[in-house]
Design an enzyme around this catalytic site. Structure first.
Site, PDB file in Angstrom:
ATOM      1  N   SER A 242       0.847  -1.189   0.000  1.00  0.00           N
ATOM      2  CA  SER A 242       0.000   0.000   0.000  1.00  0.00           C
ATOM      3  C   SER A 242       0.877   1.231   0.000  1.00  0.00           C
ATOM      4  CB  SER A 242      -0.911   0.016   1.230  1.00  0.00           C
ATOM      5  OG  SER A 242      -0.167   0.296   2.397  1.00  0.00           O
ATOM      6  N   LYS A 243       0.273   2.364  -0.400  1.00  0.00           N
ATOM      7  CA  LYS A 243       1.044   3.608  -0.506  1.00  0.00           C
ATOM      8  C   LYS A 243       1.448   4.151   0.855  1.00  0.00           C
ATOM      9  CE  LYS A 243      -3.098   6.537  -0.870  1.00  0.00           C
ATOM     10  NZ  LYS A 243      -3.871   7.426  -1.750  1.00  0.00           N
ATOM     11  N   ARG A 244       0.890   3.605   1.936  1.00  0.00           N
ATOM     12  CA  ARG A 244       1.304   4.054   3.265  1.00  0.00           C
ATOM     13  C   ARG A 244       2.741   3.633   3.567  1.00  0.00           C
ATOM     14  NH1 ARG A 244      -2.144   8.036   4.539  1.00  0.00           N
ATOM     15  NH2 ARG A 244      -4.312   7.347   4.630  1.00  0.00           N
TER      16      ARG A 244
END
Length: 464
Positions: A242-244
């Site tokens: 995920s982009k986190r």
């Protein structure tokens, strides 16, 4: 059987690396069996969908060399290929389900559903709709599918074998919203049926929803497609990518300088193995050797070191003239320079000064002056606040200077921060300098992906 496969991305943001991963396997499967690869746009979330995002998806799939046989830009026998243009088909199918007794209207408010979920969690009960409206004969509201009780729903997955689910564990899923737009569950099976999709090749996150889809097929007396649920891309800790945690936009991978052939090689390699154990292969090789049985279910880890190694391999094989063209496109394109020059030209007298003042535009990794007071001011109590701001910044729908300025102003007011040192800290993180062109315009030109890299670098330094 005529093989017809599809990908159906949602145009709600930057094109995702996961979309490329699914596209690769669908494309290769279609080519392997002389079938058709279809691109469909799932844009029923009108508030979040945009044409700009749709065009970006198409652009980056073309950059990878994954062309489609039917789609929104080229049409096809089963057009239209945008879900927002197919509403009448979904609504007529919903009426079929109502008339056959397989769906019902629900008028439960968000408050009631929230209270129900809270109660279920407090009592440690399974969460889900309690069928309150199932027999109330409402004439409007959202439309839910009526799950038959006390039965088993079975389906076969070509990777995982036979899967059985007790219907008591399946929620009465919403399939049509009150505004007449379908949810994924209805739209996907309607489109797959009417587009003659033979194999549904998608991520394993949809495994838990597949029993609902199987039931909808049965309610409508439609033949089932074959299902293949691919393992999801994972971070090194096995969490879903995920982009986190890492950049996931195809824009990032192109911007950082990864070659399309290297990226495709990598995406194929992380979950598929050749019989001869080779790690470097062309798209043609991948198509020729694709065998679903050789896909690993172990959870492919996104290994940046392996991707870098592959990119190095492909780069070294190029002619010098090709490398010159590659560097011009990656670093010194007319489009990128035309965005930088207006921010720099009033500050320089010579080209040497241009290089000195604009160097941070061309470096994704640079030395942050960690001993500067503005950077050192981010102490442990303040770090969560900065992390919160960074997450909001990277998640902006529009990465324009006006959106960035608006977010920053509101954030400073909400957290009662001192504007001047906060701006200076941001300037150091994003440019490595205490003086730079206007901050928000600079961030817009750098773009979301470059800003993400710098933010992650700064957070890693601060946590150490």
């Amino acid at each position: 059987m005529n093989v017809r496969v599809r990908i159906a991305p949602s145009p709600t943001g930057d094109p995702h690396i996961g979309t490329a991963y699914m596209a690769l396997f669908n494309y290769a499967f279609a080519k392997k069996y002389n079938g058709k690869f279809i691109l469909r746009i799932e844009n029923t979330d009108l508030k979040r969908s945009s044409l700009a995002s749709e065009y970006s998806i198409l652009e980056y799939l073309k950059w990878l060399g994954l062309s489609w046989d039917e789609g929104p830009d080229i049409g096809g026998k089963f057009a239209p290929y945008r879900q927002s243009d197919r509403l009448q088909l979904y609504q007529s199918t919903a009426l079929q389900l109502i008339k056959a007794g397989h769906a019902y209207y629900c008028t439960c408010s968000e408050d009631r559903l929230s209270q129900l979920r809270t109660f279920q969690m407090e009592q440690k009960l399974p969460t889900g709709y309690d069928q309150y409206c199932r027999d109330r004969q409402h004439k409007d509201g959202v439309l839910r599918m009526k799950i038959p009780p006390r039965n088993l729903t079975q389906f076969s997955d070509l990777l995982r074998g036979t899967i059985s689910i007790n219907n008591n564990d399946i929620d009465d899923q919403i399939i049509l919203k009150s505004d007449g737009f379908p949810t994924y569950h209805l739209a996907s099976i309607v489109d797959d049926h009417f587009m003659n999709i033979s194999h549904v090749i998608r991520g394993e996150e949809w495994l838990s929803s597949t029993p609902k889809h199987v039931l909808l097929y049965k309610f409508l007396n439609w033949p089932l497609p074959a299902f293949i649920h691919l393992p999801l891309l994972r971070n090194s800790d096995k969490s879903k990518i995920s982009k986190r945690k890492y950049p996931v936009s195809l824009k990032y991978f192109k911007m950082i300088g990864f070659l399309p052939e290297a990226l495709l090689n990598f995406l194929g390699l992380i979950s598929f193995s050749f019989k001869d154990g080779r790690e470097v292969f062309t798209l043609h090789d991948f198509i020729e050797n694709l065998d679903i049985k050789r896909i690993s279910l172990g959870g492919p880890v996104f290994d940046f070191q392996k991707l870098n190694w592959l990119n190095s391999h492909y780069l070294k094989k190029k002619e010098n003239t090709e490398v010159v063209k590659y560097l011009q496109e990656q670093l010194f394109s007319s489009n990128y320079l035309s965005q930088i020059v207006p921010l720099i030209k009033e500050r320089i007298n010579t080209s040497d000064q241009f290089l000195e003042l604009s160097s941070f535009f061309f470096q994704n990794f640079f030395q942050i002056p960690i001993n500067d007071e503005s950077f050192k001011a981010i102490n442990k109590p303040l770090l969560p606040i900065y992390e919160s701001f960074f997450n909001e910044l990277i998640s902006l729908d529009s990465f324009s200077h006006s959106s960035i300025e608006s977010l920053t102003t509101i954030f400073i007011e909400q957290h009662n921060l001192n504007r001047k040192p906060f701006f200076m800290t941001l300037r150091i993180i994003f440019t490595g300098k205490k003086e730079s062109p206007p901050l928000f315009q600079t961030l817009e030109v750098l773009g979301r992906e470059r800003c993400y890299i710098r933010l992650k670098n700064a957070i890693d330094i601060l946590k150490d």
